[in-house]
Structures are given as structure tokens and as C-alpha cells.
Design an enzyme around this catalytic site. Structure first.
Site, short mmCIF file in Angstrom:
data_model
loop_
_atom_site.label_atom_id
_atom_site.label_comp_id
_atom_site.label_asym_id
_atom_site.label_seq_id
_atom_site.Cartn_x
_atom_site.Cartn_y
_atom_site.Cartn_z
N HIS A 122 0.95 -19.77 10.97
CA HIS A 122 0.84 -18.59 11.47
C HIS A 122 1.89 -18.20 12.38
O HIS A 122 2.30 -16.88 12.52
CB HIS A 122 -0.45 -18.49 12.72
CG HIS A 122 -0.79 -17.16 13.17
ND1 HIS A 122 -0.96 -16.22 12.47
CD2 HIS A 122 -0.66 -16.66 14.45
CE1 HIS A 122 -1.17 -14.88 13.47
NE2 HIS A 122 -0.99 -15.48 14.50
N ASP A 169 1.89 -10.99 14.52
CA ASP A 169 0.62 -10.95 14.97
C ASP A 169 0.31 -9.71 15.75
O ASP A 169 0.27 -8.50 15.11
CB ASP A 169 0.51 -12.20 16.09
CG ASP A 169 -0.81 -12.57 16.60
OD1 ASP A 169 -1.73 -13.21 16.04
OD2 ASP A 169 -0.93 -12.33 17.84
#
Length: 314
Positions: A290, A108
Site C-alpha cells: 500500500h 490513499d
């Protein structure tokens, strides 16, 4: 300093004008460093599944809580969170341990820092492994301006910048519900109401989707953000346009060997031109969302170690 059960005890390292809280494994493997960089809104604890395996494979595993997170420094000046400072922290971390370079792994926002580390400190980066966030090519205008044009003012990147303090206060007051709702598999799309998705997650009454981790693990993140608040971490977003200017004259090509790991259900799409900017890249896709290294810990670890072994053999 908070002790996390079944996780290494941290130490605090003074560097680059601040202090970083650093967790380690495999200290006996001196000379073979790998640095793991967390994303938002996370913590070094997000790498708990990978650290023992990497240490067992012969790596000195170094996992900082980056500035703005955990017990690391949280400067008040927003510009202290720009990409020059974030990558400067990692370079200084190598200096602290006496390393010329290291393998860098990012997830991320941590992936964005690692990509930028390769641009701003190329001699300090031996290899790259990034999760979720592919290399972000330069846009025709500063990034937040561009995102506002494309996605509108309720995009949370834009909201963080255009309405400073609003999201911070809501997340600070709802840290537990926000994090419990966010760390979910196959998170459904939420209606684009005023205040945007992140605030909707903070205010949602009931969790949506299957949790990525146990309640005890989520509590580590909750405890950290209840203590620190979210402003330091959100300030990373508030430097995106500044970063755009800082990188204006930097060679945008990444030359180091790189592995990109995507989650097939992630809302962030794979890059269509990754190889144009990262010349020596391999791509792996895992069946997850994610939060890759937490949702698919063993598969992530296997992918990392497998690629490192193959790249070393090559």
C-alpha cells in the site's frame, strides 16, 4: 516548528480560514506547479523521495500537511474536515501561489481528495496522478452505511464513525507501536476481533512483516502524531457520509488526463470500472503493497515522470 533532517524547511500559509504547513522544492520553477497530497496516517514527509526528482525535472513542488496533520490547523468541529473544506484548502493553496491550475498527485486519502478536487474544482486540476486508492464510485446509500452493511461494525471506517473517540485514544496512547506495525510490506490479515484491525495493530507486541522505511524515517511520523494526536486525521473518515451528500448533484466524471498507480500486494483492490468514471486514464502496477511511493520510491518517481513526459508529448 519541527525541523526534519534532510527535508525542506516548512512555511505556514494562512488560507481558507486555517493555516497549512507547506514544504516546497523547485521554487525556481515558477509556473509549473505540482501538488503532492499525503494519505492516512501520514505526513508531507511521505513524498521525500519524489520531491527532489520532480524539482529537477522542472516542477515547482508543493507539499502541504493537510488540515489535521503536522503543524497545520486542527479544527475541533468535525464538519470542518469534509471534502468541501479539504478541496477548498487546495484551491486556496493555488491562489496563494498565483496559479490557475496544477498537476495533483495523491496517495490513499490524498488520492480521494484529488479525485474530489477534479469534481469540485475541475478548472484548477490540470492532470491527476493517484496512488493506491482508485476513484470511488457513488454507492446506493451513504458510504459508511454501505460499508457497515457489507463489512460489519468492526470495519475501521465504521468503527471511527460509530464509536467516536475510542480508536483516537488507543492510537494516541500507542502511536509508536501502531505506526511501526502499520508501515510494513505485505501486512498480514489480522483476525476481526472487537475493536477491529487498526486497534489490533496498535496493541500488537511485535512488528509483523518487513518495514517499509528506516527507523529514523518512521520516527518522523511518530513524532508528528505524538504531538498532534490522531483525532484531526480520523475526522476525515467521520465526514464520509456528509461527503456522500455534498457530492450528490456533482458531475461524477473526471475528464482530466489521469495516471492510476496500484501496488500489486495492496489490500485495496484495483477498480474494475475506473475508465467509466475517469475517461482518460492510464494504469500502472508496481510490485509492492500500500505504501507505494515509500516502498518503491524510484519506480514510483520513474512512473510519474515518465507519464508526465508522455502526456505532455501527446
Amino acid at each position: 516548528m519541527t525541523t526534519i533532517p534532510n527535508f525542506p524547511s516548512p512555511k505556514v500559509v494562512a488560507l481558507n480560514g486555517i493555516e497549512l504547513e507547506v514544504f516546497e522544492a523547485g521554487q525556481e520553477n515558477k509556473g509549473n506547479p505540482i501538488v503532492l497530497c499525503h494519505g492516512w496516517p501520514e505526513h508531507a514527509f511521505s513524498w521525500r523521495h519524489q520531491m527532489p526528482a520532480l524539482a529537477a525535472a522542472g516542477y515547482h513542488v508543493i507539499v502541504p500537511n493537510q488540515r489535521g496533520y503536522g503543524n497545520s490547523s486542527r479544527p475541533e468541529d468535525v464538519t470542518q474536515y469534509d471534502i468541501a473544506h479539504l478541496t477548498g484548502d487546495l484551491a486556496a493553496l493555488l491562489d496563494h501561489y498565483g496559479y490557475d491550475d496544477a498537476v495533483f498527485v495523491g496517495h490513499d486519502w490524498g488520492a480521494n481528495v484529488v479525485w474530489s478536487m477534479a469534481l469540485l474544482h475541475p478548472t484548477r486540476v490540470k492532470k491527476i496522478i493517484n496512488l493506491a486508492l482508485p476513484y470511488q464510485a457513488r454507492t446506493p446509500m451513504p458510504w459508511i452505511e454501505f460499508m457497515e452493511t457489507v463489512f460489519g461494525e468492526d470495519n475501521y471506517f465504521v468503527h471511527f464513525n460509530r464509536k467516536p473517540g475510542v480508536a483516537d485514544a488507543i492510537l494516541d496512547s500507542n502511536a509508536r507501536s501502531f505506526l511501526r506495525n502499520l508501515f510494513r510490506k505485505n501486512l498480514p490479515a489480522l483476525p476481526p476481533e472487537p475493536g477491529m484491525m487498526i486497534i489490533n495493530l496498535a496493541r500488537a507486541d511485535a512488528p509483523m512483516g518487513e518495514p517499509v522505511m528506516s527507523d529514523a524515517d518512521i520516527d518522523v511520523f511518530v513524532s508528528s502524531f505524538e504531538e498532534t494526536g490522531f483525532t484531526g486525521s480520523i475526522n476525515w473518515y467521520r465526514n464520509m457520509d456528509r461527503n456522500w451528500h455534498l457530492l450528490a448533484d456533482v458531475d461524477p466524471i473526471v475528464h482530466q488526463p489521469a495516471l492510476m498507480i496500484y501496488g500489486t500486494q495492496d489490500m485495496i483492490p484495483p477498480s474494475e470500472n475506473l475508465a467509466d468514471f475517469v475517461l482518460n486514464v492510464e494504469v500502472i502496477k508496481l510490485e509492492c503493497g500500500h505504501w507505494i511511493q515509500q516502498e518503491r520510491p524510484q519506480e514510483t518517481t520513474d512512473a510519474i515522470l515518465g507519464w508526465l513526459a508522455l502526456d505532455l508529448a501527446a
